[in-house]
Design a protein around this motif. Structure first.
Motif, PDB file in Angstrom:
ATOM      1  N   ALA A 267       0.839  -1.201   0.000  1.00  0.00           N
ATOM      2  CA  ALA A 267       0.000   0.000   0.000  1.00  0.00           C
ATOM      3  C   ALA A 267       0.872   1.249   0.000  1.00  0.00           C
ATOM      4  CB  ALA A 267      -0.918  -0.003   1.210  1.00  0.00           C
ATOM      5  N   VAL A 268       1.964   1.195   0.741  1.00  0.00           N
ATOM      6  CA  VAL A 268       2.815   2.382   0.832  1.00  0.00           C
ATOM      7  C   VAL A 268       3.698   2.507  -0.397  1.00  0.00           C
ATOM      8  CG1 VAL A 268       4.730   3.371   2.124  1.00  0.00           C
ATOM      9  CG2 VAL A 268       2.767   2.456   3.337  1.00  0.00           C
ATOM     10  N   ILE A 269       4.273   1.395  -0.815  1.00  0.00           N
ATOM     11  CA  ILE A 269       5.278   1.477  -1.878  1.00  0.00           C
ATOM     12  C   ILE A 269       4.658   1.706  -3.251  1.00  0.00           C
ATOM     13  CG2 ILE A 269       7.003   0.027  -3.059  1.00  0.00           C
ATOM     14  CD1 ILE A 269       8.095  -0.633  -0.382  1.00  0.00           C
ATOM     15  N   ASP A 270       3.431   1.228  -3.453  1.00  0.00           N
ATOM     16  CA  ASP A 270       2.822   1.413  -4.770  1.00  0.00           C
ATOM     17  C   ASP A 270       1.976   2.664  -4.880  1.00  0.00           C
ATOM     18  OD1 ASP A 270       3.961  -0.920  -5.370  1.00  0.00           O
ATOM     19  OD2 ASP A 270       2.173  -2.151  -5.131  1.00  0.00           O
ATOM     20  N   ASP A 271       1.879   3.414  -3.803  1.00  0.00           N
ATOM     21  CA  ASP A 271       0.970   4.553  -3.850  1.00  0.00           C
ATOM     22  C   ASP A 271       1.626   5.752  -4.521  1.00  0.00           C
ATOM     23  OD1 ASP A 271      -1.556   5.653  -1.790  1.00  0.00           O
ATOM     24  OD2 ASP A 271      -0.355   7.037  -2.951  1.00  0.00           O
ATOM     25  N   PRO A 272       1.046   6.229  -5.627  1.00  0.00           N
ATOM     26  CA  PRO A 272       1.697   7.322  -6.359  1.00  0.00           C
ATOM     27  C   PRO A 272       1.809   8.610  -5.540  1.00  0.00           C
ATOM     28  CG  PRO A 272      -0.491   6.844  -7.270  1.00  0.00           C
ATOM     29  CD  PRO A 272      -0.183   5.774  -6.281  1.00  0.00           C
ATOM     30  N   VAL A 273       0.845   8.851  -4.646  1.00  0.00           N
ATOM     31  CA  VAL A 273       0.923  10.084  -3.860  1.00  0.00           C
ATOM     32  C   VAL A 273       2.078   9.997  -2.872  1.00  0.00           C
ATOM     33  CG1 VAL A 273      -0.295  11.613  -2.312  1.00  0.00           C
ATOM     34  CG2 VAL A 273      -1.546  10.426  -4.092  1.00  0.00           C
ATOM     35  N   ILE A 274       2.218   8.838  -2.259  1.00  0.00           N
ATOM     36  CA  ILE A 274       3.321   8.684  -1.319  1.00  0.00           C
ATOM     37  C   ILE A 274       4.657   8.804  -2.053  1.00  0.00           C
ATOM     38  CG2 ILE A 274       4.452   7.054   0.231  1.00  0.00           C
ATOM     39  CD1 ILE A 274       1.781   6.248   1.259  1.00  0.00           C
ATOM     40  N   HIS A 275       4.705   8.295  -3.297  1.00  0.00           N
ATOM     41  CA  HIS A 275       5.925   8.477  -4.094  1.00  0.00           C
ATOM     42  C   HIS A 275       6.259   9.944  -4.223  1.00  0.00           C
ATOM     43  CE1 HIS A 275       6.598   4.522  -6.390  1.00  0.00           C
ATOM     44  NE2 HIS A 275       6.277   4.331  -5.148  1.00  0.00           N
ATOM     45  N   MET A 276       5.223  10.727  -4.580  1.00  0.00           N
ATOM     46  CA  MET A 276       5.491  12.146  -4.830  1.00  0.00           C
ATOM     47  C   MET A 276       5.894  12.860  -3.560  1.00  0.00           C
ATOM     48  SD  MET A 276       2.395  12.904  -7.410  1.00  0.00           S
ATOM     49  CE  MET A 276       2.819  14.524  -7.967  1.00  0.00           C
ATOM     50  N   ARG A 277       5.343  12.394  -2.425  1.00  0.00           N
ATOM     51  CA  ARG A 277       5.670  13.063  -1.173  1.00  0.00           C
ATOM     52  C   ARG A 277       7.024  12.645  -0.612  1.00  0.00           C
ATOM     53  NH1 ARG A 277       2.855  15.847   2.281  1.00  0.00           N
ATOM     54  NH2 ARG A 277       4.936  16.550   2.796  1.00  0.00           N
ATOM     55  N   THR A 278       7.466  11.451  -0.912  1.00  0.00           N
ATOM     56  CA  THR A 278       8.659  10.984  -0.217  1.00  0.00           C
ATOM     57  C   THR A 278       9.887  10.814  -1.100  1.00  0.00           C
ATOM     58  OG1 THR A 278       7.944   8.715  -0.514  1.00  0.00           O
ATOM     59  CG2 THR A 278       7.336   9.750   1.549  1.00  0.00           C
ATOM     60  N   LYS A 279       9.691  10.636  -2.418  1.00  0.00           N
ATOM     61  CA  LYS A 279      10.875  10.411  -3.257  1.00  0.00           C
ATOM     62  C   LYS A 279      11.603  11.729  -3.483  1.00  0.00           C
ATOM     63  CE  LYS A 279      10.522   6.120  -5.551  1.00  0.00           C
ATOM     64  NZ  LYS A 279      10.221   5.355  -6.745  1.00  0.00           N
ATOM     65  N   GLY A 280      12.898  11.696  -3.322  1.00  0.00           N
ATOM     66  CA  GLY A 280      13.700  12.892  -3.538  1.00  0.00           C
ATOM     67  C   GLY A 280      13.576  13.913  -2.424  1.00  0.00           C
TER      68      GLY A 280
END
Ligand code: SF4
Lengths: 402, 137
Positions: free
Chosen positions: A186-199
């Motif tokens: 749920a965390v790793i595939d979530d696009p919003v979490i990607h945008m918030r946490t990557k980089g």
């Protein structure tokens, strides 16, 4: 001169449980510098320990931090065993390892929950904390308390694990595994979490080395350190497991490291339980009569990194000097790198990413206007800012009706 | 019906103050919010500002540095206010009472209504403590 805004977060803020004061110096939305102030949690533990007997010190060090209430006694036991030159029976080693790894699972789940809360995903918070409960039940079964387990003593452990509890341990872990997997997906595939946490909040390998950061914070930046492997203690050399390392150094990478470590921990516990099952119940401690004069250092890998205890003894029954260094103490310093250059809403996340434990280090933030000295934002405002941002991202991504 | 019982009749809002604690009590307070215990079903809510609170939960021992902050928080809170001292540390100072930075148990600093012993008290105990108080008042 250019005007700068100071955003104080703390000392009593809803972002973290513990009191500490962060001052974010901002230029517009961008954080340009950070300062922090600690001491709200100072209890003088090292000094208290000097008036306690070695047996009592375990109960005090256990209460340095409630989340890592195994790591501190573990490191202290290692230090004392170095001084007294005792060999711990194998069974005690396995029991120690089981408790330490259970603690890692509950601590990482706790972090995942809090991180979810910071970015406005309260579902993740509730899930993670729900799946953490069975682990606390396990602690209650094994040690009799949900936190502060009082399992350690010099030369072994205080309680044995009952034979009929083995199957309970395995059963509960089997229950936690799919839940943790689901949460991870749920965390790793979530696009919003990607945008918030990557980089976000990137720490390079060099930063880690410069600030001597430890634990998952370091391992997420490609620095391969783990006391369990580098300075083997307890049953870690006797079981198979691997150190999880990722390279990116951002908040996402830290989450991945912690998730994968949960699975490693589960596998370590399973192996330990198997070994306990094969050995008939036996000795769980050796009697230590006298602690000679000397000094010893003990290390243990807490969920947040290396815990270091240094003890000097003089042949009496209490330490002459007891020095404690907790992992957050070094990890917190990396804020100087990870927060600077971020927007304010990301800075809160970067602060949370190292899973700082202020009880260990002993530390909050408010935003003040530097001209008027008026408070413009506090911890609550910061969280709101962070949560709003997730919401806008979500809207842009999935359209208006989500 | 006195003003006190009138005020505490409906949804209580909680504010949590962590003194120089070991975190365990704080985590157990948070635990009360999560699905297994779920105090929100009683209308209790953990909030970020003491100015909206009915209950002040104080966990942990109080050291010299956070004593003034605790007073500040207490004075900011609307009255009547239930003050709950949680854990051995909140009640007596616990293992930290001998520390050189210890500034006295909570009840020496602000008036306390409910004491919840334990190190840490279980979430059930925290809930029971508050419910007992409400039944009494
Ligand atoms: S009462 Fe115990 S668990 Fe609670 S803060 Fe004090 S030492 Fe920690």
């Amino acid at each position: 001169m250019k005007q700068k805004t100071i955003i104080p977060v703390g000392p009593y803020h809803p972002l973290q449980e513990e009191p500490e004061l962060f001052k974010l110096f901002c230029d517009g939305e961008i954080v340009t510098d950070i300062e922090w102030e600690t001491g709200y949690n100072h209890r003088g533990i090292e000094k208290i320990n000097e008036s306690k007997t070695f047996e009592q010190v375990f109960f005090v060090v256990e209460r340095i931090c409630g989340i890592c209430s195994t790591s501190h006694p573990f490191a202290f036991a290692n230090a004392m065993e170095e001084i007294a030159q005792v060999k711990v029976p194998d069974r005690a080693k396995y029991i120690r390892t089981i408790i330490a790894e259970l603690e890692r699972i509950h601590s990482h789940l706790l972090w995942v929950g809090l991180a979810g809360h910071f970015i406005g995903y309260n579902t993740v918070f509730m899930w993670a904390w729900k799946y953490r409960e069975p682990i606390l039940d396990l602690f209650e079964i094994i040690t009799g308390n949900r936190n502060s387990y009082a399992m350690f003593k010099i030369g072994g452990v205080r309680r044995d694990i009952d034979e009929k509890d083995y199957s309970k341990i395995l059963k509960i872990l089997d229950g936690v595994k799919p839940k943790a997997e689901m949460l991870m997906k749920a965390v790793i595939d979530d696009p919003v979490i990607h945008m918030r946490t990557k980089g976000i909040g990137i720490l390079t390998k060099q930063d880690i080395l410069d600030y001597c950061a430890v634990g998952p914070t370091a391992r997420a930046s490609g620095v391969d350190v783990d006391i369990r492997r580098d300075d083997p203690y307890a049953a870690y050399p006797l079981v198979n497991w691997k150190v999880i390392v990722t390279q990116e150094g951002d908040v996402f990478a830290k989450a991945v490291v912690r998730f994968l470590e949960i699975f490693e921990s589960i596998s370590i516990i399973e192996q330990c339980v198997e070994k306990l099952r094969k050995d008939p119940p036996g000795q769980i401690d050796v009697k230590v009569k006298n602690i000679p004069e000397g000094n010893g250092a003990g290390r243990a890998e807490a969920p947040r990194g290396e815990v270091f205890h240094y003890v000097i003894t003089d042949g009496s029954n209490s330490p002459v000097r007891h020095k404690i260094r907790a992992p957050s103490y070094v990890n917190v310093a990396t804020f100087k790198k990870s927060c600077v250059g971020q927007t304010i809403s990301d800075a809160t996340l970067a602060l949370a990413a190292v899973d700082p434990c202020y009880c260990c280090t002993e530390r909050m933030a408010h935003v003040y206007d530097s001209r008027t000295r008026q408070r413009v934002l506090d911890g609550r405002g910061l969280i709101q800012l962070s949560q709003q941002r997730t919401q806008t991202l979500k809207k842009n991504l999935f359209g208006k009706n989500t | 019906m006195g003003i006190k019982s009138y005020c505490f009749k409906k949804s209580l809002w909680l504010y949590h103050f962590a003194g120089a604690s070991c975190n365990n009590c704080d985590i157990e307070v948070l635990d009360c919010l999560t699905p297994r215990y779920d105090v929100e079903r009683f209308g209790m809510l953990l909030i970020g500002s003491v100015r909206h609170a009915d209950v002040l939960l104080v966990a942990g021992s109080i050291n010299k540095k956070c004593k003034s902050r605790l007073l500040e928080v207490y004075h900011q809170a609307p009255k009547p206010l239930v003050v709950v001292a949680i854990g051995a540390c909140g009640i007596t100072g616990g293992v930290f009472a001998e520390g050189n930075t210890f500034a006295g148990p909570v009840d020496k600093i602000i008036p306390v209504d409910v004491y919840i012993p334990g190190c840490p008290p279980k979430p059930e105990a925290i809930l029971a403590g508050i419910v007992n108080f409400l039944n009494k008042s």
